[in-house]
Structures are given as C-alpha cells and as structure tokens.
Design a protein around this motif. Structure first.
Motif, PDB file in Angstrom:
ATOM      1  N   ASP A 253       0.812  -1.219   0.000  1.00 48.02           N
ATOM      2  CA  ASP A 253       0.000   0.000   0.000  1.00 48.02           C
ATOM      3  C   ASP A 253       0.846   1.271   0.000  1.00 48.02           C
ATOM      4  O   ASP A 253       0.308   2.375   0.032  1.00 48.02           O
ATOM      5  CB  ASP A 253      -0.952   0.007   1.199  1.00 48.02           C
ATOM      6  N   MET A 254       2.173   1.114  -0.049  1.00 54.46           N
ATOM      7  CA  MET A 254       3.057   2.282  -0.074  1.00 54.46           C
ATOM      8  C   MET A 254       3.718   2.407  -1.433  1.00 54.46           C
ATOM      9  O   MET A 254       4.018   1.408  -2.091  1.00 54.46           O
ATOM     10  CB  MET A 254       4.145   2.182   1.001  1.00 54.46           C
ATOM     11  N   GLY A 255       3.971   3.618  -1.829  1.00 53.97           N
ATOM     12  CA  GLY A 255       4.745   3.843  -3.033  1.00 53.97           C
ATOM     13  C   GLY A 255       6.191   3.459  -2.788  1.00 53.97           C
ATOM     14  O   GLY A 255       6.702   3.599  -1.678  1.00 53.97           O
ATOM     15  N   ALA A 256       6.850   2.970  -3.824  1.00 53.75           N
ATOM     16  CA  ALA A 256       8.255   2.579  -3.686  1.00 53.75           C
ATOM     17  C   ALA A 256       8.983   2.963  -4.967  1.00 53.75           C
ATOM     18  O   ALA A 256       8.745   2.380  -6.023  1.00 53.75           O
ATOM     19  CB  ALA A 256       8.383   1.077  -3.440  1.00 53.75           C
ATOM     20  N   SER A 257       9.838   3.968  -4.853  1.00 51.77           N
ATOM     21  CA  SER A 257      10.617   4.407  -6.009  1.00 51.77           C
ATOM     22  C   SER A 257      12.049   4.642  -5.567  1.00 51.77           C
ATOM     23  O   SER A 257      12.301   5.442  -4.662  1.00 51.77           O
ATOM     24  CB  SER A 257      10.051   5.700  -6.608  1.00 51.77           C
ATOM     25  N   SER A 258      12.961   3.963  -6.216  1.00 53.46           N
ATOM     26  CA  SER A 258      14.373   4.068  -5.819  1.00 53.46           C
ATOM     27  C   SER A 258      14.955   5.436  -6.111  1.00 53.46           C
ATOM     28  O   SER A 258      15.996   5.789  -5.560  1.00 53.46           O
ATOM     29  CB  SER A 258      15.201   2.988  -6.529  1.00 53.46           C
ATOM     30  N   ILE A 259      14.303   6.228  -6.984  1.00 50.85           N
ATOM     31  CA  ILE A 259      14.865   7.531  -7.332  1.00 50.85           C
ATOM     32  C   ILE A 259      14.088   8.699  -6.721  1.00 50.85           C
ATOM     33  O   ILE A 259      14.384   9.860  -7.004  1.00 50.85           O
ATOM     34  CB  ILE A 259      14.944   7.711  -8.859  1.00 50.85           C
ATOM     35  N   ASP A 260      13.095   8.411  -5.890  1.00 47.75           N
ATOM     36  CA  ASP A 260      12.338   9.481  -5.235  1.00 47.75           C
ATOM     37  C   ASP A 260      13.059   9.891  -3.954  1.00 47.75           C
ATOM     38  O   ASP A 260      12.802   9.370  -2.872  1.00 47.75           O
ATOM     39  CB  ASP A 260      10.910   9.027  -4.932  1.00 47.75           C
ATOM     40  N   LEU A 261      13.978  10.857  -4.089  1.00 47.31           N
ATOM     41  CA  LEU A 261      14.815  11.270  -2.968  1.00 47.31           C
ATOM     42  C   LEU A 261      14.220  12.435  -2.187  1.00 47.31           C
ATOM     43  O   LEU A 261      14.911  13.059  -1.372  1.00 47.31           O
ATOM     44  CB  LEU A 261      16.210  11.657  -3.480  1.00 47.31           C
ATOM     45  N   ASP A 262      12.943  12.729  -2.415  1.00 49.04           N
ATOM     46  CA  ASP A 262      12.277  13.774  -1.662  1.00 49.04           C
ATOM     47  C   ASP A 262      12.340  13.466  -0.163  1.00 49.04           C
ATOM     48  O   ASP A 262      12.098  12.338   0.271  1.00 49.04           O
ATOM     49  CB  ASP A 262      10.820  13.877  -2.109  1.00 49.04           C
ATOM     50  N   ARG A 263      12.683  14.488   0.615  1.00 52.86           N
ATOM     51  CA  ARG A 263      12.892  14.285   2.049  1.00 52.86           C
ATOM     52  C   ARG A 263      11.649  13.723   2.735  1.00 52.86           C
ATOM     53  O   ARG A 263      11.740  12.793   3.542  1.00 52.86           O
ATOM     54  CB  ARG A 263      13.285  15.620   2.694  1.00 52.86           C
ATOM     55  N   GLU A 264      10.470  14.275   2.400  1.00 50.46           N
ATOM     56  CA  GLU A 264       9.255  13.825   3.054  1.00 50.46           C
ATOM     57  C   GLU A 264       8.926  12.379   2.684  1.00 50.46           C
ATOM     58  O   GLU A 264       8.493  11.592   3.528  1.00 50.46           O
ATOM     59  CB  GLU A 264       8.093  14.742   2.693  1.00 50.46           C
ATOM     60  N   SER A 265       9.147  12.013   1.423  1.00 49.43           N
ATOM     61  CA  SER A 265       8.886  10.638   0.989  1.00 49.43           C
ATOM     62  C   SER A 265       9.769   9.650   1.749  1.00 49.43           C
ATOM     63  O   SER A 265       9.307   8.589   2.196  1.00 49.43           O
ATOM     64  CB  SER A 265       9.140  10.503  -0.518  1.00 49.43           C
ATOM     65  N   MET A 266      11.043   9.998   1.899  1.00 48.51           N
ATOM     66  CA  MET A 266      11.960   9.110   2.604  1.00 48.51           C
ATOM     67  C   MET A 266      11.634   9.039   4.092  1.00 48.51           C
ATOM     68  O   MET A 266      11.756   7.980   4.717  1.00 48.51           O
ATOM     69  CB  MET A 266      13.400   9.565   2.375  1.00 48.51           C
TER      70      MET A 266
END
Length: 398
Positions: free
Chosen positions: A347-360
């Motif tokens: 149910d969570m997004g998972a992207s190896s290149i999404d380095l946004d601070r809030e996402s991490m």
C-alpha cells in the motif's frame, strides 16, 4: 512543498543519457593502475571473488566453526538489498527492531548498493541507530539529483558522484572504522558487494578485514568501495579501484553497483550447494531486508518509452529477487536455518529515485513502525522447513 516526481525524473534521465557519449573515462585495453590508486591496493584477504570457490568455502567453514564455538542462542545473518531511496524503509525497520530489545547481534551483515551504505551502522548495533536514521532522513540525499550535479558532458553518467562521495565521507569516520575492526576481531563479518565491469563478476569485500588495517589508506578504500557499490550505472560514474591482473600487475578496474550482479547477498553463487559439517552448521536465522517490493502488481502499462522501460526494470528486479530468495531458502532448509524476509508494504509507493525528504521520512516511519511491532518480517523457512510464504519457483520467470 516541492516533491520529486519519480516518473518525470526518469524521463529526464532518459533524455539526458543521450548526452552520455560526450563524457568518458579514458582507458587503455590493459593499463597499470595510476600511482594514487595503486597505493590503495586492497590487502590480502579483503577481496573475495564470487567465483573463488576455495576462498568462499574457507569463509563458510570459518563462520560454521564460529557458530559451533560461540555460545549464543541464535546465530544470525542480515542481508540488506539495494533500492536507492527505498533504503529509508530498511533503515526504519532496523531502528524499530532495536527499540523492541530483540534485535540480534548479527554474526554476518551484508549490503549491496543502498544496503551497503546502511550495513556498517547495522553491523555496529543500536548505538549507531541515530546516525543511520540521520543518513536517510536529513534531506541531504535530495542534492544527489540536482541540476548542479549534472555531469553527462564530462562523465559516462548523468550525475556526478561528488555529492554521494561527500555524504559517504561524512558518515564513514575513523571512529566507525575502529569499531568495525573491533567487531571483526570477535569473529563477526561485514561484507559489501561491488560489480567488476571488466571481469563481469561480483566482488565481495570483507570490510572488517579492511578496517583492521586501521590507516588512512584503509579509510579511503573503505569509502571508495561503498561509493562503488552504490554507483548505479548510467546515473553515477563507475569507480576505479586497483586490482591485480592475471599476470600480477596492479591495474585499474571499473566497479559499479553491486545490484548489477545480485539483489542481495546471503549465499554467494558458488556456495548455494554448500553444507556445514553433517549438513547442519548449528542452525541459525537469516533475515533478508528488501528495500523495495517483491510481489508482482498488475497495472496497465502506458505505451510510451518511459513507461515501458520503467515497468521492464521493475519486472526484472522482482524476478531476480524471487529467484535469489528461492535459492537462499533451499540453502536455509539444507542447513537447518530459518529465513525471514521484509519488503515495503504493497500500500506504499516505492521508487528508488524518489529522494524527496518527506517521501523518505514516510518510508522510514513505516519501516520503524513495522520493526517495532514485529510485523515487518514474513517467515519463509522455519527451522529448516519451508513456510507457506515462500515464492513459488514456478511463478519466477526464467
């Protein structure tokens, strides 16, 4: 708040990679190492080739002997996969696990790519959890894909590795190396994987043996190996590491992300059929922490280049993970070990290149919550018997 768009970033990457022919690393067909790198030639025992059956069997026998000699309740292995920004999830699981008071003092910790960056902290235990959390949630990683970091005109990659190298230098300190050396002396092992492009093979690095060297050269090489293991081809340039050619000459080698060779390391390919004395090395537990998602997910793929490449990469990555898990499960069953796996919830997004601070931070928080509750881990093999959660070999693409 501005957020990175992973799909848009990938499109930008694809467009910019067209410039990649402009940037190169000057190389001859067979060149001796430049003096500055030759001085960092790994000492004997640090470098283990994935195809070196004698060295691999020696390592396996060494750990089997330790497990027989050391009186601990459960001998354990922690394997951290690659996954880029998704490494925040694995870091959260580790920190949450510490908070339960049940996190093992792992005999072996292995890491690939982002897992290699987290592995030294996981190896040293809960006292380093603050540093691990900070590394994945302080927002510094956002700079890795900044416009200022573009390097396609001067390097064979979209981005320069200067920012990544600086982050590694900041976190990998002489103090950290000293503590790793102490734990290595107790018989524990910290292993990191890179891919040698010249030889087309994985290289396993015994980072504790390197830390024992204890000098500036060891610190520099330690950092360089972590940089190589996390250098995704095309995104960051290969890392040149000194090695020895077949004739004994010290030569330059190009090393990249360990994930090119394998998704995670528990059992090197040359040891898949290995068994300890009597087929039972004393039991133990294997934990595979996947910084990504392993189950196939149905979604209509748009008919454009970006979507097709993205989807193809996901399929390939997940198939490799499942195949390696099946091989690891067979090893665990044969040697009387349990096997548990954790990956990012569906149910969570998972992207190896999404380095946004809030996402991490969200990934880290979810991992910590699951690690604290004990819900992070799915049993795949229990005491040498396969559990129902094991992926079906028939469902794994060839």
């Amino acid at each position: 708040m501005h957020r990175h768009n992973p799909a848009g970033m990938l499109g930008f990457v694809l467009a910019a990679l067209a410039l990649g022919a402009c940037g190169t690393i000057s190389r001859q067909s067979y060149e001796t190492a430049r003096p500055s790198l030759a001085a960092l030639l790994p000492p004997d025992g640090v470098r283990i080739l994935a195809g070196d059956s004698d060295r691999l069997n020696s390592l396996a026998s060494e750990m089997s002997a330790r497990w027989s000699a050391v009186n601990t309740a459960v001998h354990s292995i922690l394997a951290l996969s690659g996954g880029g920004a998704n490494g925040a999830y694995g870091a959260g699981v580790i920190v949450g696990w510490s908070q339960t008071g049940t996190r093992p003092d792992f005999d072996i910790v292995t890491g690939i790519s982002t897992g290699a960056l987290a592995a030294p902290f996981a190896f040293l235990g809960p006292r380093w959890d603050g540093a691990l959390e900070h590394a994945y949630t302080d927002g510094e990683t956002q700079k890795l894909f900044s416009l200022r970091n573009l390097a396609a005109l001067v390097a064979p990659s979209l981005f320069s590795s200067q920012t990544l190298s600086s982050l590694i230098d900041r976190h990998i300190t002489p103090e950290l190396l000293g503590e790793i050396a102490i734990e290595h002396g107790k018989g524990r092992r910290l292993l990191v994987v890179t891919t040698n492009l010249d030889a087309e093979e994985a290289v396993i690095w015994d980072m504790g043996a390197l830390a024992e060297q204890g000098d500036t050269a060891a610190l520099m090489l330690f950092r360089r190996i972590l940089l190589a293991s996390s250098s995704i081809p095309g995104i960051f340039p290969p890392v040149v590491i000194a090695g020895r050619g077949a004739d004994g000459v010290v030569v330059d080698e190009l090393h990249v992300d360990g994930g090119v060779s394998m998704p995670f390391l528990v059992v090197p390919e040359g040891l898949h059929l290995w068994s300890g004395s009597g087929g039972r090395p004393g039991g133990g537990a294997i934990y595979v922490l996947v910084n990504g998602q392993i189950d196939p997910r149905y979604s209509v793929t748009p008919g454009n280049l970006q979507a097709i490449l993205t989807r193809s990469f996901d399929v390939s990555t997940k198939a490799s993970l499942r195949t390696t898990l099946i091989a690891t499960a067979a090893f665990a069953e044969r040697n009387g070990m349990s096997l548990e796996m954790s990956d990012i919830p569906a149910d969570m997004g998972a992207s190896s290149i999404d380095l946004d601070r809030e996402s991490m931070r969200l990934l880290f928080k979810r991992g910590r919550t699951l690690g604290t509750s004990g819900e992070a881990w799915l049993p795949l093999v229990s005491g040498g018997a396969a559990a129902t959660g094991l992926p079906d070999a028939a469902s794994v693409p060839p």
